[in-house]
Design an enzyme around this catalytic site. Sequence first.
Site, PDB file in Angstrom:
ATOM      1  N   LEU A 127      20.696 -14.045 -54.391  1.00 49.60           N
ATOM      2  CA  LEU A 127      22.131 -14.264 -54.619  1.00 49.60           C
ATOM      3  C   LEU A 127      22.891 -12.966 -54.866  1.00 49.60           C
ATOM      4  O   LEU A 127      23.987 -12.783 -54.318  1.00 49.60           O
ATOM      5  CB  LEU A 127      22.330 -15.251 -55.761  1.00 49.60           C
ATOM      6  CG  LEU A 127      21.973 -16.699 -55.382  1.00 49.60           C
ATOM      7  CD1 LEU A 127      21.995 -17.599 -56.595  1.00 49.60           C
ATOM      8  CD2 LEU A 127      22.925 -17.226 -54.318  1.00 49.60           C
TER       9      LEU A 127
ATOM     10  N   VAL B 125      25.060 -21.792 -57.962  1.00 51.81           N
ATOM     11  CA  VAL B 125      23.633 -22.073 -57.794  1.00 51.81           C
ATOM     12  C   VAL B 125      22.759 -21.098 -58.578  1.00 51.81           C
ATOM     13  O   VAL B 125      23.215 -20.057 -59.034  1.00 51.81           O
ATOM     14  CB  VAL B 125      23.240 -22.045 -56.298  1.00 51.81           C
ATOM     15  CG1 VAL B 125      23.990 -23.127 -55.546  1.00 51.81           C
ATOM     16  CG2 VAL B 125      23.521 -20.690 -55.676  1.00 51.81           C
ATOM     17  N   GLU B 126      21.473 -21.473 -58.727  1.00 51.99           N
ATOM     18  CA  GLU B 126      20.474 -20.722 -59.512  1.00 51.99           C
ATOM     19  C   GLU B 126      20.953 -20.500 -60.937  1.00 51.99           C
ATOM     20  O   GLU B 126      20.770 -19.429 -61.514  1.00 51.99           O
ATOM     21  CB  GLU B 126      20.129 -19.380 -58.842  1.00 51.99           C
ATOM     22  CG  GLU B 126      18.985 -19.488 -57.863  1.00 51.99           C
ATOM     23  CD  GLU B 126      18.428 -18.147 -57.432  1.00 51.99           C
ATOM     24  OE1 GLU B 126      18.623 -17.143 -58.146  1.00 51.99           O
ATOM     25  OE2 GLU B 126      17.812 -18.097 -56.368  1.00 51.99           O
ATOM     26  N   GLY B 127      21.574 -21.513 -61.507  1.00 47.96           N
ATOM     27  CA  GLY B 127      22.104 -21.413 -62.861  1.00 47.96           C
ATOM     28  C   GLY B 127      23.576 -21.059 -62.820  1.00 47.96           C
ATOM     29  O   GLY B 127      23.931 -19.943 -62.464  1.00 47.96           O
TER      30      GLY B 127
END
Length: 762
Positions: free
Chosen positions: A309, A427-429
Site C-alpha cells: 500500500l 484497507v489493511e487497517g
Amino acid sequence: MFAALMKYIRTRKSLPHISDTERQALEAGGVWIDTEIFGGNPDFRKILEENYNKLTTEERAFLDGPAEELCRMIDRYQVTRTRRAPETVLGYLRKQGFFGLLIPKEYGGKGFSALLRSCVMAKLSPVSAIVGAYVIIPSSLGAAELILHYGTDAQKQHYLPRLASGEYIPCFGLTEPTAGSDAASIKAEGRVFKDADGASKIKLNFRKRFITLAPVSNLISVACQLHDPADLLGKGVHPGITVVLVHKGTPGLQIGDHHEPIGDPFPNGPITGEDVVVPVDNIVGGPAYAGQGWRMLMEQLAGGRAISLPAGAIGEMKYVMAATGAYSMVRQQFGIPIGRMEGVQDKVGKIAALTYAFEGARVFSCSAIDGGRQPPVVSAVLKAYSTEVARELGRDSMDVFAGSGVMQGPNNIVGTGYANAPVSVTVEGANIMTRTLIIFGQGAIRCHPYALNLVKAIESQDAAGFRINLLGWLGHFFANLGRSFARTLTRGFTFGSPVSGETATFYRRLGWASARFAMLTDLAMFFVGGRLKTRGKLAGRYADAIAWQLVAISCLRRFESEGRKAEDLPLVQYACEYSLRRIQEAFEGIYANFSAPLIGSWMRTVGSWMLRLNPLARPMSDALSRKAALAIDQYNEQFKRLVDGVFIAPETYPGVGRLMKAFRLVTEARPAAERIILAQRAKKLTRHLPPAEAADEAVKAGVINAPEARLLKQALAARLAAIEVDAFTPDQFYGVLDKDDGATRNEAPVKKSGSALAACTP
C-alpha cells in the site's frame, strides 16, 4: 516494598492490559529506528549508516524492461471502462513472472527484493489499479508468502510453482461484516471431524467481504476460528485462528460476485462458504500450525505493511508530482504560466517536497526489510501516513488541474487517482484505527526500553525484574526530562548534528523533538496507563509526533544517500520544516488535552504557553514554498531524476503523454521566450503579444532565430492540445451501441474534437 508496589499497579491496572492477540502482535517483528525515537536520544550517525539500497542490475532491468512494457500495454481509460484486465495483459503477466515476484527462483519465481516489489507496485499502481491488483495481491500477504514461510514441503512443492506461473490466482479471506480493523474477532468457523473413511477433515462456514481478487481467484486462503471438539489435532478443543487453503470449485464455496470499489473498479468481492469440507492438510503449515494463523499474519504484516500500500500511494504521489509540475508550466492564465502564481506554487511546492520525503521513507523502509528487519510500528506509520498524504496531495493536484481534473475521459490525468485514494486509506487497517489505536499503543510498549519488560515482570509476578526495570525506567524518564529542558533552552544545540551545513538544524531539532516525545511518552504511561486504549485522540497525537519524525529522518537519509544534491536542498528543507511543524502541532495537542492531576493542569496552562513561545518550527515561509515548486518547473535532468520510477507515457499517448510533450517543448522554448519578453520591455518589439505570436517579428529584429521561432510555435500548439479535455457524442455519453465500430457501452470511443485532441488509444 517493590512487591507491594507491583501488586498495587496490578490491582489498579495502571499499565495497559495486553491480550493474547495483542501479545502476538507485539512479539511479531522487531524494532528499528523507531526505538531510537522512543529512547529520546537518537544516534543519527548510526541511523545514517543504515542501509539505503539500490536495485540490483537484474532488478533494474526488470523494472525498466517488462514493467515498463506492461505499463505501455495498458489503456487505462479502456480498462477502467471495461472493468477487466485484457487477456493480452494477463498473458504478459504470466509470461514475464509478475505473479512470482516474491517466490524464490527454485520454485519458478523471481525471488526479488522487497525494494524491487515496491518499485514495481509504485510504477504500476498509478497506471491501473485493476491490473495492479493482479500483481500486488500475489506479492503481498496471502498464499505465496504464508506458504513460503510456514508451509510444509509438500505445500511448497505444489503451490509455489503454480502461484509463480499464474496458474493459481490467490486471494486472502480475512475481512468479515463484523471483523474489519478488529480482524482478530473473525467469526468464520472451521470444525475438525472424521469422515466416514476415518480421515480428519475441516468443515468451514464463513462469510467474507471486501476480498481483493476474489471474483477472479481460484485459490483462497481462509482465516477462521478453528474448533476441534475431539482434539484430533492435539492442539486442544479450540486451537484458535487458522489459515486454510480452499480451491475454487469445492462444494459449498460461493465465489465470483463483485463489489464495486470507488475509483478504478478492481476485482473485489465477497466469498461465502457453507459446509465447505477440506482435508486438514490444507491448513497452511499443516496440522502442526493449527491455531497459529494470527501469529503468522502479524509476523508477515510486521514488515509487509510497509511494502504494497505505501508503494501504491507513493507511486501515485510521484505521478501526481510529475503531472502537476508539468501542468503548472503548460497551463497559462493572465498571460503567465499558472505555476508562477503564488497560490499554485504553494500546492506544487508541497507536492514536490512531501513526495521527495515519502519516496525516501519507501526506499529506507524496504531496505530495512531486505536487511532482515520487520518493524511493525514503522510499517504501520508508513501505511497510514503515506496513504493519507497521497490523498491530500491528490486533492492539491486536482486544485491545480481545476477543470481538466474534473472532466473524465482518456485525457484526464489525475482524476482517477484522486477517486482511488480512499481505498488505500481504508484497507489493511483503516487509517483512523491505525493512527488512534495501533501506532502509539504498540510503539509505547514495543519500542520503549523498559515498558514491555516491566509489564512482563508484573504479569509473571517477578519482583526482582520489576525492581530493575522500574528503576531503569525512572532513570530513563529523568534523563529525558533533563535532555528535553536543555534542548528546549538551546533549540537543540546541546544535541548537535552528525553533519554540517544547511541540514544540521534539522538533526538538532529532531533530537530535541525526540527527547520531548520520550518524556511525554513516559508521562502518558505513568498517568494515563491502562486508559490509553480509550484515549484515541491523545494516542493519535502521539502517533502524529512519531510519524513525522520518521518522515523527516527518512528525508534526511535520502539526501545523504544521494550525495547531498544542492538542487534538492529546497525539497529537503520544505519537507523537514513541514514535518517539524506537524510534530509541534502534535505536541500542542498533547499539552492541551493531557488530563492528569497537577501535571495536566500545568501542561494545559504554563506548559502550553512555553511550548508555543519556543516552537520546533513555525509555519512554512512563502519563499521556501516557491523554491520547492521551482525544483520541478522545467523538463530537465533534475525533473527526470525526481520522477524516476514513474511510468511517463510516450508523447504520442493521450493524457500525460501529450502533457509531457508540451512540457518538454515549453522548457526548450523558454530561453527564446524570455529574450522576446526582455525585448518587449525594452520597446524593441510590440508589447503585450505572447512570445509565440511575436516570434516572426522577433526573428526580423534579430532577437531570436528562425528555428527558435518554429520551436515557440510548436510549443504553443502542444500547450493548447495538452489543456484540451475530452468530448463525447450523445450516443457515447449515454452508452448507446455505436453502429460504426460496434463498441459497447463500456468500450465507447471518445469523440475527437479537431486537431486539439490526441488519439484516444495508444
